[in-house]
Design an enzyme around this catalytic site. Structure first.
Site, PDB file in Angstrom:
ATOM      1  N   GLY A 108       0.261  -1.293   0.375  1.00  0.00           N
ATOM      2  CA  GLY A 108      -0.075   0.125   0.059  1.00  0.00           C
ATOM      3  C   GLY A 108       0.677   1.149   0.028  1.00  0.00           C
ATOM      4  O   GLY A 108       1.757   1.458   0.783  1.00  0.00           O
ATOM      5  N   GLN A 142      -5.206  -9.255  -2.835  1.00  0.00           N
ATOM      6  CA  GLN A 142      -5.508  -7.889  -1.480  1.00  0.00           C
ATOM      7  C   GLN A 142      -7.047  -7.630  -0.721  1.00  0.00           C
ATOM      8  O   GLN A 142      -7.551  -7.221   0.028  1.00  0.00           O
ATOM      9  CB  GLN A 142      -4.977  -6.796  -1.815  1.00  0.00           C
ATOM     10  CG  GLN A 142      -3.710  -6.874  -2.202  1.00  0.00           C
ATOM     11  CD  GLN A 142      -3.184  -7.068  -3.578  1.00  0.00           C
ATOM     12  OE1 GLN A 142      -4.182  -7.504  -4.304  1.00  0.00           O
ATOM     13  NE2 GLN A 142      -1.766  -6.614  -3.967  1.00  0.00           N
ATOM     14  N   ASP A 161      -1.219   5.142  -6.407  1.00  0.00           N
ATOM     15  CA  ASP A 161      -0.181   4.455  -6.635  1.00  0.00           C
ATOM     16  C   ASP A 161       0.896   5.687  -6.874  1.00  0.00           C
ATOM     17  O   ASP A 161       1.692   6.338  -6.371  1.00  0.00           O
ATOM     18  CB  ASP A 161       0.426   3.053  -6.334  1.00  0.00           C
ATOM     19  CG  ASP A 161      -0.183   1.655  -5.578  1.00  0.00           C
ATOM     20  OD1 ASP A 161      -1.301   2.101  -5.741  1.00  0.00           O
ATOM     21  OD2 ASP A 161       1.292   1.553  -5.414  1.00  0.00           O
TER      22      ASP A 161
HETATM   23  O1  MRU Z   1       0.355  -3.755  -4.628  1.00  0.00           O
HETATM   24  P1  MRU Z   1       0.106  -3.715  -3.226  1.00  0.00           P
HETATM   25  O2  MRU Z   1      -1.260  -4.193  -2.419  1.00  0.00           O
HETATM   26  O3  MRU Z   1       1.210  -2.430  -2.815  1.00  0.00           O
HETATM   27  O4  MRU Z   1      -0.626  -1.196  -4.236  1.00  0.00           O
HETATM   28  C1  MRU Z   1      -1.899  -1.256  -3.144  1.00  0.00           C
HETATM   29  C2  MRU Z   1      -3.185  -0.674  -4.072  1.00  0.00           C
HETATM   30  O5  MRU Z   1      -2.733  -0.547  -5.163  1.00  0.00           O
HETATM   31  C3  MRU Z   1      -3.805   0.354  -3.412  1.00  0.00           C
HETATM   32  O6  MRU Z   1      -4.369   0.895  -3.890  1.00  0.00           O
HETATM   33  C4  MRU Z   1      -2.848   1.791  -3.584  1.00  0.00           C
HETATM   34  O7  MRU Z   1      -1.431   1.610  -2.945  1.00  0.00           O
HETATM   35  C5  MRU Z   1      -3.282   2.643  -2.668  1.00  0.00           C
HETATM   36  S1  MRU Z   1      -3.252   2.315  -0.762  1.00  0.00           S
HETATM   37  C6  MRU Z   1      -3.703   3.703  -0.028  1.00  0.00           C
END
Ligand code: MRU
Length: 345
Positions: free
Chosen positions: A46, A195, A236
């Protein structure tokens, strides 16, 4: 309240999200390498959460370098190297370089003898700020979303687990629930790493919020049945024109939402907005291990050597985004102007 990490006796305890919801195990991070490791292995994930953990990685590196018997220039270069190590762990979330750059700025302005105390204070401030930004995003979301009681669809996990607590997209959802305006949340499973199933469903269910888990493939059918009032996801990296990188599958949700006239919102702190990135084409998309697709946990669900394409993120064009909800307020198209003016404040 769910927290994905906290500081205890000078060490960072990190909840190992790979084991959720089966087991709550805490990992102990004592140095920069430990921070890089929990980010690389996705024990913590995240965008805002990995920014916070990277900030603590920098604070630990500075503490260790302050104790080394070498010249200031050598120590300052070693701290920059620690920053490069942390930034290299995951390429898409801008919160990582954002946090490292902020920590290096503080280090540059601080005598090396004072690094330990000053950089720990800064890392702690980044965490406290992130939590308050998430709450502000939640409040702003109440005005940005359509009025009344809503059924909301979300993707991946942009919750307490993905931030310093409370969440961005789930922050908006928590705020709606607090006002009695949340009818239901549909949480996409979010293949390949799930997730949505493992983290979002766990977070919301544990809090007693009305959550229904769906396979990613169900979203279109729900929109066709007019069962979704709004889609809210995190991001991200948001480019200067509003193009937003988020978990793979977000783009197809935005296309579906546009087709069905459902408003589509991105909820993200300004630490996720990268004004140096002109458009989504400039965003580096992380590609991950093919086995994440071939397997579910350790169980093979495809031929062991089948070719796989496994991008971790996709880019939703700003033209498909109804509004971007940040801690400073809500911006709407045209994003090049609205984001520039908000980021100048
Ligand atoms: O690969 P991840 O689990 O780190 O991806 C997370 C996401 O895509 C979330 O939607 C993003 O980081 C926003 S978290 C507030």
């Amino acid at each position: 309240m769910i927290r994905p990490f906290f500081l205890e006796n000078g060490e960072l305890l990190v909840l190992d999200q790979r084991l959720l919801p089966r087991e709550e195990r805490w990992l102990c991070v004592r140095d920069c390498e430990g921070a890089a490791d929990v980010i690389t292995t996705m024990a913590v994930r995240g965008a805002p959460a990995i920014g916070c953990v990277a900030a603590w990685g920098m604070a630990f590196a500075a503490r260790d370098l302050a104790a080394v018997n070498s010249g200031d220039d050598v120590r300052r270069e070693a701290l920059r190297e620690a920053g490069r190590r942390l930034v290299a762990t995951r390429p898409t979330a801008v919160n990582l370089p954002w946090a490292v750059t902020r920590m290096l700025g503080v280090a540059d302005a601080t005598p090396t003898g004072e690094w330990t105390e000053r950089l720990s204070r800064e890392a702690a401030a980044i965490v406290v700020e992130d939590l308050s930004f998430c709450r502000a995003i939640g409040r702003h979301g109440l005005e940005a979303l359509p009025p009344g009681r809503l059924t909301v669809l979300t993707h991946c996990n942009a919750g307490a687990l993905a931030t310093a607590g409370y969440g961005t997209a789930l922050g908006v959802i928590r705020a709606l629930a607090g006002e009695g305006r949340l009818a239901r949340v549909y949480a996409d499973d979010t293949r390949p790493r799930q997730q949505g199933a493992r983290l979002t469903a766990w977070e919301l269910h544990r809090e007693g919020l009305p959550v229904t888990l769906i396979a990613d493939t169900v979203a279109g059918m729900l929109m066709q049945r007019r069962a979704i009032d709004a889609v809210v996801t995190g991001a991200d990296r948001v480019a200067a024109n509003g193009d937003s990188a988020n978990k793979i599958g977000t783009y197809q949700l935005a296309v579906l939402a546009a087709h069905h006239g459902v408003p589509f919102f991105i909820a993200a702190p300004t630490s996720t907005i990268d004004m140096a990135c002109g458009t989504g084409d400039d965003i580096v998309i992380e590609e991950r291990d093919p086995d994440e697709v071939r397997r579910i946990d350790d169980v093979l669900v495809a031929p062991a050597d089948v070719d796989v394409f496994n991008p971790a993120f996709d880019v939703t064009p700003g033209s498909l985004i109804t509004a971007i909800i940040t801690e400073r307020g809500v911006v709407r198209p045209s994003y090049r102007e609205s984001l520039a003016s908000m980021m100048q404040k």
